[in-house]
Design an enzyme around this catalytic site. Structure first.
Site, mmCIF file in Angstrom:
data_model
loop_
_atom_site.group_PDB
_atom_site.id
_atom_site.type_symbol
_atom_site.label_atom_id
_atom_site.label_comp_id
_atom_site.label_asym_id
_atom_site.label_seq_id
_atom_site.Cartn_x
_atom_site.Cartn_y
_atom_site.Cartn_z
ATOM 1 N N LYS A 111 0.704 -1.274 -0.019
ATOM 2 C CA LYS A 111 0.036 0.032 -0.048
ATOM 3 C C LYS A 111 0.772 1.126 -0.081
ATOM 4 C CE LYS A 111 -1.337 1.163 3.968
ATOM 5 N NZ LYS A 111 -1.784 1.461 5.201
ATOM 6 N N THR A 112 1.774 1.299 0.926
ATOM 7 C CA THR A 112 2.823 2.485 1.048
ATOM 8 C C THR A 112 3.529 2.726 -0.338
ATOM 9 O OG1 THR A 112 2.809 2.051 3.247
ATOM 10 C CG2 THR A 112 4.422 3.755 2.507
ATOM 11 N N ASP A 150 -4.514 8.185 3.655
ATOM 12 C CA ASP A 150 -4.253 6.843 3.920
ATOM 13 C C ASP A 150 -4.975 6.227 5.145
ATOM 14 O OD1 ASP A 150 -2.990 4.509 3.872
ATOM 15 O OD2 ASP A 150 -1.263 5.302 4.918
ATOM 16 N N GLU A 151 -5.126 5.176 5.418
ATOM 17 C CA GLU A 151 -5.886 4.492 6.317
ATOM 18 C C GLU A 151 -7.108 4.968 6.628
ATOM 19 O OE1 GLU A 151 -4.560 1.827 7.888
ATOM 20 O OE2 GLU A 151 -2.387 2.012 8.388
ATOM 21 N N GLN A 171 -9.405 -3.880 8.259
ATOM 22 C CA GLN A 171 -8.335 -3.244 9.561
ATOM 23 C C GLN A 171 -8.861 -2.265 10.201
ATOM 24 O OE1 GLN A 171 -3.988 -3.739 8.725
ATOM 25 N NE2 GLN A 171 -4.500 -4.079 6.626
ATOM 26 N N ARG A 176 0.523 -9.501 11.068
ATOM 27 C CA ARG A 176 1.670 -8.741 11.219
ATOM 28 C C ARG A 176 2.910 -9.805 10.924
ATOM 29 N NH1 ARG A 176 0.076 -4.537 9.806
ATOM 30 N NH2 ARG A 176 -1.544 -5.616 9.214
#
Length: 761
Positions: free
Chosen positions: A42-43, A222-223, A253, A637
């Site tokens: 994503k980043t 973002d997020e 998430q 994670r």
DNA sequence: TCACAGTGACTTTTT
DNA sequence: GTCACTGTGA
């Protein structure tokens, strides 16, 4: 801004992307929603997109606004974007709140606040409300403040007619109005205001709104799954007809709804922004296949999802391990053992992370690891900025910037003790209020609490006079050291429309004296340094070290009023994370599940997987789904190895409680995991604990003593009687109906101290 | 102004 | 079991 000049030859950075990532990067025109699964790059997509917009589509870097939630994420994004495209350093890459602060400083006057405002955190808010309504208990103030924060997340001002999305307590509005009045008097803002005030200003002031349209041609968030209603309104206000909008998020998430995050924002994005295109990033590059499959099994049990299937790009890898342990000491020992063994084989400690639901759970791990001399770092339990000594020093800084800052004044007036007790403090406050009222009529300006102190000196009794004049002298001395400088908001138009000038944050400070010297002086002159030096010696604490850390962190800021304001914004809005020494050290990470968002580790242990602990007992329906997402976040994670632990008993509030396996463990097929330890038979049979349907097998040795119908007395719950005795996985469990109405399960084998059987005469 | 004892709570918490 | 807050008394 020539959007039509599309690249002929793609630059390098596009060639490393997969097709969906590339599509997301070069997409233009309609609003874009990128549903980016965990570990899907994503980043990389966001940063590449920024580079592409500037480098290939010719956008002015300053016309791009990229918003994240954490300072850490913002920094990482800025750094990576800059590496791809140096001009991205001029792009506004900020957290939501720091954007709000930037905006409000520019338009402070229009928003009705002091351009030198500082930001109150929840603790400051409580203090302020307690001051606004004398006699209000801190506990009640804290409750009201909680609701004020929540209500502001929904963009509901104090004069709103209705707070219906929330279930606010009685007489809430009265407190809210009082609080807001008091807050406006100080000229400061709270976190909620940083979003709510810009929204209100933009929706009523078309001139400012068009200035923003002129400035920002691209908005990226973002997020997005963690945005709240107010932030959604802010996006709506900033989005002009020409603005290109791109939001990135993962509904699976979303774990911050208790803080006002609204999953609906991402679920209904396409309804609000016509013509939205959705791109899914479903290739996971992080976790090995068995771990990712487990994650998928878990999250598929949720119903409220946009739906998305992650595909593992990494083959091989071992099944996750599920370990059943007798109690939390054994759990800690098991983790320590796992880690020690891998370390002996050459695996660094830093590869490991121990995850838990609540901070309190870190204790047993700390004890065990300390004992075994395994290095560890605890992430985020006691936050740096929440420490007493840091808040004291910051209060001094805030007061120097704004002498109407009620909360800061209260904190520093008699710390360290100068003999200014509550009586004197009340006199000063009363005088301040009088000054405030006078100037309201005359339209004049006063110096706030400093002036109130000065004018009262002559009428105070001797002891208080000495203290107050000392305080005034300290503040005067410190103010004299601070060059006024500009406040950065003098030419709003220039700042908003400037397309080339660098934002002051990045200013080099070579020619100037730096702010850290000033903060050091404050620590000395205020007497706080000496005060905490003594405290350190008595209590064996590290307060001086923390103060030094704060001093050091001011190194990058120039010694001026604007430098100080920027520093305060940075501290308040973009909290200092762990110090560098911590991240360099090879140590195991202890961390709450919430704090792991955005992180990854080669080896992860998720602990405390017991019903009532995780998920917590009070979670149902929607919030249960949120807990499950939290579990999902934890699982995803892990890169290479995943361990899950569940205890049969746990000491809670000084009592040993019998616990069933977590509901979430039933989401995972038994074939997908390797079970070790003493798994409850009901678990293997797939019988969920909630139903309470445990088949009674052979009689237990204790069954003859703790029989159904017996009277008992419990230290905490009082008298009751046994309504059920059963044998669950070799343990004898009784259910007790108490006279107070509640019923509870106990294991007599572990509870002989608190539970007494009453023998009949 | 400080010291002590009694009371109550005890999720998660980007900013 | 532990901590933090509150109120009282010296």
């Amino acid at each position: 801004m020539n959007i039509s000049s599309v690249a002929q030859t793609p630059p390098d950075y596009l060639s490393v992307l997969n097709p969906e990532q590339k599509e997301a990067v070069i997409h233009a025109g309609s609003p874009l929603l990128i549903l980016a699964g965990a570990g899907s790059g994503k980043t990389r997509v966001i940063t590449t997109k920024i580079a592409y917009l500037i480098g290939k589509l010719g956008y002015d870097p300053r016309s791009i606004l990229a918003v994240t939630f954490t300072k850490k994420a913002a920094n990482e994004m800025a750094e990576r974007a800059r590496r791809l495209e140096p001009r991205a350093q001029y792009t506004q890459i900020r957290t939501f709140h720091s954007f709000g602060a930037w905006f409000l400083r520019l338009f402070a006057e229009e928003a009705g606040i002091d351009p030198h405002f500082t930001v109150y955190d929840e603790d400051d808010m409580v203090t302020l409300l307690t001051r606004a309504k004398p006699g209000l208990l801190r506990k009640d103030a804290a409750e009201a403040v909680h609701y004020i924060s929540r209500v502001k997340d929904y963009c509901l001002a104090a004069d709103a007619d209705d707070f219906s999305p929330l279930d606010v307590p009685e007489r809430f509005q009265e407190l809210y109005l009082l609080y807001d009045k008091k807050l406006r008097e100080t000229g400061n803002v709270d976190f909620g205001d940083l979003i709510m005030l810009p929204v209100r200003l933009l929706s009523t002031n078309t001139q400012i709104r068009s200035m923003m349209f002129e400035r920002f041609k691209v908005i990226m968030i973002d997020e997005y799954q963690d945005s709240n209603v107010a932030q959604f309104h802010l996006l709506q206000q900033l989005a002009g007809p020409e603005t290109y909008i791109c939001v990135v998020g993962d509904d699976d998430q979303s774990i911050y709804s208790f803080r006002g995050a609204e999953v609906e924002n991402i679920l209904t994005f396409q309804d609000h922004f016509a013509g939205t295109q959705i791109i899914r990033l479903e290739r996971n590059y992080r976790s090995v296949e068995p771990i990712l499959n487990t994650a998928g099994q878990v999250i598929s049990c949720n119903t409220e999802r946009l739906g998305k299937t992650l595909r593992a790009q990494r083959e091989g890898g071992a099944k996750p391990v599920l370990a059943f342990l007798p109690n939390q000491e054994d759990e800690a020992a098991y983790c320590a053992e796992l880690i020690t063994r891998s370390h002996e084989k050459g695996c660094p400690y830093a590869d490991w992370a121990v995850l838990y639901r609540t901070n309190a759970q870190s204790l047993s791990f700390e004890t065990e690891f300390l004992h075994r001399k395994i290095p560890y770092t605890v992430v985020g339990s006691l936050k740096f900025y929440e420490r007493e000594e840091i808040k004291d020093l910051l209060a001094f800084l805030k007061f120097l910037v704004n002498q109407k800052d009620d909360v800061a004044f209260l904190r520093i007036i008699n710390k360290p003790a100068r003999g200014i007790g509550s009586t004197t403090q009340e006199k000063i406050t009363a005088h301040f209020t009088a000054l405030e009222q006078n100037t309201q009529f005359s339209g004049g300006v006063h110096q706030g609490y400093l002036e109130a102190c000065r004018t009262l000196l002559s009428v105070l009794p001797k002891r208080a006079r000495t203290g107050v004049s000392e305080f005034v002298a300290i503040i005067d001395d410190l103010l004299a050291l601070l060059p006024a400088g500009d406040n950065g908001a003098e030419n709003v138009l220039a700042e908003v429309l400037a397309h080339d000038a660098e934002y002051p944050r990045l200013q080099s400070n070579e020619s100037q004296e730096c702010l850290s010297v000033f903060i050091q002086k404050i620590a000395e002159r205020s007497g706080l340094l000496e005060y905490y030096k003594a405290a350190d010696e008595i209590a064996q604490t590290q307060r001086i070290a923390n103060i030094e850390e704060l001093v050091k962190s001011a190194d990058l800021y120039p010694l001026s009023l604007s430098g100080l304001l920027e520093f305060l914004d940075h501290i308040e809005l973009d909290r200092i994370l762990e110090s560098e020494t911590d991240s360099e050290k090879d140590a195991v990470t202890f961390i709450t599940l919430h704090n792991t968002k955005g992180l990854e580790f080669p080896r992860v242990i998720i602990t405390g997987l017991e019903a009532g602990i995780f998920p917590r007992a009070d979670k149902h329906d929607r919030s249960l789904e949120e807990e499950r997402r939290l579990f999902y976040v934890g699982i995803t994670r892990a890169r290479d190895e995943l361990y899950l632990t569940s205890c049969n008993t746990r000491r809670l509030y000084g009592r040993t409680e019998f616990l069933y396996p977590s509901l979430f463990l039933y989401d995972i097929p038994l074939t997908a995991i390797r079970i070790i330890g003493n798994a409850p038979k009901s678990f293997l049979a797939g019988t969920r604990s909630q139903s309470g349907n445990h088949s009674v097998s052979q009689p237990h040795p204790l069954a003859g003593r703790w029989v159904k119908g017996s009277r008992i007395y419990h230290d905490e719950y009082g008298y009751g009687w046994i309504i059920k005795g059963e044998c669950v996985e070799n343990e004898y469990v009784i259910t007790i109906q108490f006279e107070n109405g509640s019923s509870k399960k106990f294991m007599p084998a572990y509870q002989s101290n608190s539970l007494t059987l009453i023998m009949e005469e």
